[in-house]
Scaffold this motif. Structure first.
Motif, PDB file in Angstrom:
ATOM      1  N   ASP A 184       0.857  -1.179   0.000  1.00 22.99           N
ATOM      2  CA  ASP A 184       0.000   0.000   0.000  1.00 22.99           C
ATOM      3  C   ASP A 184       0.898   1.235   0.000  1.00 22.99           C
ATOM      4  O   ASP A 184       1.526   1.568   1.008  1.00 22.99           O
ATOM      5  CB  ASP A 184      -0.921   0.005   1.225  1.00 22.99           C
ATOM      6  CG  ASP A 184      -1.959   1.121   1.159  1.00 22.99           C
ATOM      7  OD1 ASP A 184      -1.868   1.973   0.247  1.00 22.99           O
ATOM      8  OD2 ASP A 184      -2.865   1.144   2.012  1.00 22.99           O
ATOM      9  N   LYS A 185       0.962   1.900  -1.139  1.00 24.40           N
ATOM     10  CA  LYS A 185       1.848   3.049  -1.304  1.00 24.40           C
ATOM     11  C   LYS A 185       1.146   4.376  -1.031  1.00 24.40           C
ATOM     12  O   LYS A 185       1.747   5.427  -1.191  1.00 24.40           O
ATOM     13  CB  LYS A 185       2.439   3.039  -2.714  1.00 24.40           C
ATOM     14  CG  LYS A 185       3.269   1.786  -2.984  1.00 24.40           C
ATOM     15  CD  LYS A 185       3.827   1.751  -4.400  1.00 24.40           C
ATOM     16  CE  LYS A 185       4.628   0.478  -4.610  1.00 24.40           C
ATOM     17  NZ  LYS A 185       5.194   0.406  -5.986  1.00 24.40           N
ATOM     18  N   THR A 186      -0.102   4.321  -0.605  1.00 22.77           N
ATOM     19  CA  THR A 186      -0.833   5.559  -0.344  1.00 22.77           C
ATOM     20  C   THR A 186      -0.378   6.186   0.965  1.00 22.77           C
ATOM     21  O   THR A 186      -0.017   5.501   1.921  1.00 22.77           O
ATOM     22  CB  THR A 186      -2.350   5.309  -0.287  1.00 22.77           C
ATOM     23  OG1 THR A 186      -2.648   4.391   0.778  1.00 22.77           O
ATOM     24  CG2 THR A 186      -2.845   4.734  -1.605  1.00 22.77           C
ATOM     25  N   VAL A 187      -0.387   7.521   0.991  1.00 24.46           N
ATOM     26  CA  VAL A 187      -0.098   8.276   2.211  1.00 24.46           C
ATOM     27  C   VAL A 187      -1.261   9.218   2.459  1.00 24.46           C
ATOM     28  O   VAL A 187      -2.101   9.462   1.591  1.00 24.46           O
ATOM     29  CB  VAL A 187       1.233   9.048   2.102  1.00 24.46           C
ATOM     30  CG1 VAL A 187       2.402   8.073   2.001  1.00 24.46           C
ATOM     31  CG2 VAL A 187       1.224   9.992   0.921  1.00 24.46           C
ATOM     32  N   SER A 188      -1.282   9.790   3.653  1.00 26.97           N
ATOM     33  CA  SER A 188      -2.475  10.505   4.099  1.00 26.97           C
ATOM     34  C   SER A 188      -2.606  11.921   3.566  1.00 26.97           C
ATOM     35  O   SER A 188      -3.713  12.469   3.544  1.00 26.97           O
ATOM     36  CB  SER A 188      -2.499  10.542   5.635  1.00 26.97           C
ATOM     37  OG  SER A 188      -1.331  11.200   6.128  1.00 26.97           O
ATOM     38  N   SER A 189      -1.510  12.539   3.151  1.00 26.33           N
ATOM     39  CA  SER A 189      -1.570  13.946   2.767  1.00 26.33           C
ATOM     40  C   SER A 189      -0.412  14.292   1.852  1.00 26.33           C
ATOM     41  O   SER A 189       0.612  13.587   1.838  1.00 26.33           O
ATOM     42  CB  SER A 189      -1.503  14.840   4.015  1.00 26.33           C
ATOM     43  OG  SER A 189      -0.221  14.727   4.614  1.00 26.33           O
ATOM     44  N   PRO A 190      -0.533  15.395   1.081  1.00 21.97           N
ATOM     45  CA  PRO A 190       0.614  15.854   0.290  1.00 21.97           C
ATOM     46  C   PRO A 190       1.835  16.124   1.146  1.00 21.97           C
ATOM     47  O   PRO A 190       2.964  15.855   0.719  1.00 21.97           O
ATOM     48  CB  PRO A 190       0.074  17.135  -0.370  1.00 21.97           C
ATOM     49  CG  PRO A 190      -1.401  16.902  -0.489  1.00 21.97           C
ATOM     50  CD  PRO A 190      -1.761  16.162   0.756  1.00 21.97           C
ATOM     51  N   ALA A 191       1.643  16.650   2.349  1.00 28.92           N
ATOM     52  CA  ALA A 191       2.773  16.920   3.235  1.00 28.92           C
ATOM     53  C   ALA A 191       3.528  15.634   3.575  1.00 28.92           C
ATOM     54  O   ALA A 191       4.767  15.609   3.596  1.00 28.92           O
ATOM     55  CB  ALA A 191       2.292  17.604   4.511  1.00 28.92           C
ATOM     56  N   ALA A 192       2.795  14.565   3.837  1.00 34.21           N
ATOM     57  CA  ALA A 192       3.434  13.287   4.122  1.00 34.21           C
ATOM     58  C   ALA A 192       4.129  12.730   2.890  1.00 34.21           C
ATOM     59  O   ALA A 192       5.181  12.082   2.997  1.00 34.21           O
ATOM     60  CB  ALA A 192       2.391  12.292   4.633  1.00 34.21           C
ATOM     61  N   ALA A 193       3.558  13.001   1.734  1.00 35.51           N
ATOM     62  CA  ALA A 193       4.130  12.472   0.500  1.00 35.51           C
ATOM     63  C   ALA A 193       5.499  13.060   0.198  1.00 35.51           C
ATOM     64  O   ALA A 193       6.400  12.363  -0.269  1.00 35.51           O
ATOM     65  CB  ALA A 193       3.180  12.731  -0.664  1.00 35.51           C
ATOM     66  N   ILE A 194       5.691  14.348   0.459  1.00 33.21           N
ATOM     67  CA  ILE A 194       6.940  15.009   0.075  1.00 33.21           C
ATOM     68  C   ILE A 194       7.904  15.170   1.243  1.00 33.21           C
ATOM     69  O   ILE A 194       8.936  15.843   1.119  1.00 33.21           O
ATOM     70  CB  ILE A 194       6.661  16.392  -0.580  1.00 33.21           C
ATOM     71  CG1 ILE A 194       5.874  17.332   0.366  1.00 33.21           C
ATOM     72  CG2 ILE A 194       5.898  16.207  -1.876  1.00 33.21           C
ATOM     73  CD1 ILE A 194       6.738  18.121   1.299  1.00 33.21           C
ATOM     74  N   ALA A 195       7.622  14.542   2.364  1.00 37.50           N
ATOM     75  CA  ALA A 195       8.389  14.759   3.591  1.00 37.50           C
ATOM     76  C   ALA A 195       9.872  14.420   3.449  1.00 37.50           C
ATOM     77  O   ALA A 195      10.712  14.968   4.165  1.00 37.50           O
ATOM     78  CB  ALA A 195       7.786  13.952   4.736  1.00 37.50           C
ATOM     79  N   ASP A 196      10.228  13.522   2.518  1.00 34.49           N
ATOM     80  CA  ASP A 196      11.619  13.099   2.387  1.00 34.49           C
ATOM     81  C   ASP A 196      12.461  14.035   1.521  1.00 34.49           C
ATOM     82  O   ASP A 196      13.686  13.887   1.456  1.00 34.49           O
ATOM     83  CB  ASP A 196      11.697  11.698   1.779  1.00 34.49           C
ATOM     84  CG  ASP A 196      11.124  10.631   2.688  1.00 34.49           C
ATOM     85  OD1 ASP A 196      11.117  10.845   3.917  1.00 34.49           O
ATOM     86  OD2 ASP A 196      10.672   9.583   2.173  1.00 34.49           O
ATOM     87  N   ILE A 197      11.845  14.990   0.843  1.00 31.13           N
ATOM     88  CA  ILE A 197      12.606  15.865  -0.048  1.00 31.13           C
ATOM     89  C   ILE A 197      13.507  16.772   0.784  1.00 31.13           C
ATOM     90  O   ILE A 197      13.061  17.434   1.714  1.00 31.13           O
ATOM     91  CB  ILE A 197      11.663  16.692  -0.942  1.00 31.13           C
ATOM     92  CG1 ILE A 197      10.833  15.748  -1.832  1.00 31.13           C
ATOM     93  CG2 ILE A 197      12.459  17.669  -1.805  1.00 31.13           C
ATOM     94  CD1 ILE A 197       9.880  16.464  -2.762  1.00 31.13           C
ATOM     95  N   HIS A 198      14.768  16.788   0.436  1.00 28.82           N
ATOM     96  CA  HIS A 198      15.782  17.471   1.238  1.00 28.82           C
ATOM     97  C   HIS A 198      16.397  18.639   0.475  1.00 28.82           C
ATOM     98  O   HIS A 198      16.241  18.761  -0.752  1.00 28.82           O
ATOM     99  CB  HIS A 198      16.876  16.480   1.637  1.00 28.82           C
ATOM    100  CG  HIS A 198      17.436  15.703   0.468  1.00 28.82           C
ATOM    101  ND1 HIS A 198      18.378  16.223  -0.407  1.00 28.82           N
ATOM    102  CD2 HIS A 198      17.145  14.445   0.030  1.00 28.82           C
ATOM    103  CE1 HIS A 198      18.674  15.318  -1.311  1.00 28.82           C
ATOM    104  NE2 HIS A 198      17.941  14.236  -1.088  1.00 28.82           N
ATOM    105  N   ASP A 199      17.105  19.481   1.184  1.00 29.61           N
ATOM    106  CA  ASP A 199      17.843  20.567   0.556  1.00 29.61           C
ATOM    107  C   ASP A 199      18.802  20.002  -0.490  1.00 29.61           C
ATOM    108  O   ASP A 199      19.364  18.906  -0.318  1.00 29.61           O
ATOM    109  CB  ASP A 199      18.658  21.338   1.592  1.00 29.61           C
ATOM    110  CG  ASP A 199      17.788  22.122   2.574  1.00 29.61           C
ATOM    111  OD1 ASP A 199      16.564  22.180   2.365  1.00 29.61           O
ATOM    112  OD2 ASP A 199      18.353  22.667   3.532  1.00 29.61           O
ATOM    113  N   ASP A 200      19.004  20.759  -1.575  1.00 24.21           N
ATOM    114  CA  ASP A 200      19.949  20.419  -2.646  1.00 24.21           C
ATOM    115  C   ASP A 200      19.480  19.258  -3.524  1.00 24.21           C
ATOM    116  O   ASP A 200      20.249  18.761  -4.349  1.00 24.21           O
ATOM    117  CB  ASP A 200      21.342  20.085  -2.085  1.00 24.21           C
ATOM    118  CG  ASP A 200      21.907  21.200  -1.228  1.00 24.21           C
ATOM    119  OD1 ASP A 200      21.967  22.343  -1.712  1.00 24.21           O
ATOM    120  OD2 ASP A 200      22.264  20.931  -0.068  1.00 24.21           O
TER     121      ASP A 200
END
Length: 230
Positions: free
Chosen positions: A3-19
């Motif tokens: 199950d690859k679904t997440v609860s919100s857009p914020a949770a979806a992009i949480a791993d995106i880091h600087d640079d």
């Protein structure tokens, strides 16, 4: 259970880091994952390299990300349009770097990354400023320029429908760069308007198989038993 679904857009992009290098789907606003971009702005990652067909429209979506000064460099085909005032102002001030890539080359370089190719030879740009500093070769009587693949740490794309495994369908021209970007990123994050129950999607209509998708968020409403959203 996959199950690859997440609860919100914020949770979806949480791993995106600087640079990070982030591919963003869309041809103008068609197929642009606006909710994921808004979440990325709120998230606060900085010094990003963005790969997109253009450089934002108006004041929303990708343009809003640029206006928030989160982008160090953009790789795109069409940076200047009638409503690209945000990019124009940043570029003229020297506050953003641009790598201009012809649209066909942009797609081909992303495809090359997804296919695991080391490089491609393209005739587009030969003999122009876009070929300066690049290897050229004559093949079968025609001149080509060596172009390197474009990889990304993350891809943000929009699809019409998906299921919990990450299988995706697109709506008409909103499909554009989404399918190839999904293959060229280490982590593909998708927003869909409709989340279908597993097995309801005709396999013959799946454009992006779930193997390329890591996170999926539904922004179109609540899933009903029949797979429709209200």
């Amino acid at each position: 259970m996959i199950d690859k679904t997440v609860s919100s857009p914020a949770a979806a992009i949480a791993d995106i880091h600087d640079d990070a290098t982030v591919m963003i789907g869309g041809f103008g606003v068609a197929g642009q994952p606006a909710e994921l971009i808004d979440a990325l702005i709120d998230h606060g990652a900085r010094n990003l390299t963005i790969v997109n067909n253009n450089a934002g429209n108006g004041e929303t979506g990708l343009a809003a990300l640029l206006r928030a000064r989160r982008v160090r460099k953009i790789i795109c085909s069409f940076p200047r349009q009638a409503d690209s005032q945000v990019f124009d102002a940043l570029y003229r001030a020297g506050d953003i770097e641009l790598e201009l890539v012809p649209q066909g080359n942009l797609a081909a370089r992303i495809q090359a990354a997804g296919a695991g190719l080391g490089a491609i030879f393209s005739p587009t740009g030969y003999g122009t400023l876009l070929a300066e500093g690049k290897e050229t070769r004559r093949i079968n009587g025609r001149d080509y320029v060596l172009e390197l693949p474009i990889y990304a740490d993350f891809a943000l794309i929009k699809a019409c429908r998906g299921d919990r495994w990450g299988n995706l369908q697109y709506r008409k021209a909103a499909r554009n760069f989404g399918p190839i970007m999904a293959t060229a990123a280490r982590q593909t994050i998708v927003q869909v308007g409709q989340l279908l129950p597993l097995g309801e999607m005709d396999p013959e209509t799946v454009v992006t198989p779930g193997i390329f998708v890591h996170k999926l968020v539904c922004v179109g409403g609540q899933l009903t038993q029949g797979g429709r959203h209200e």
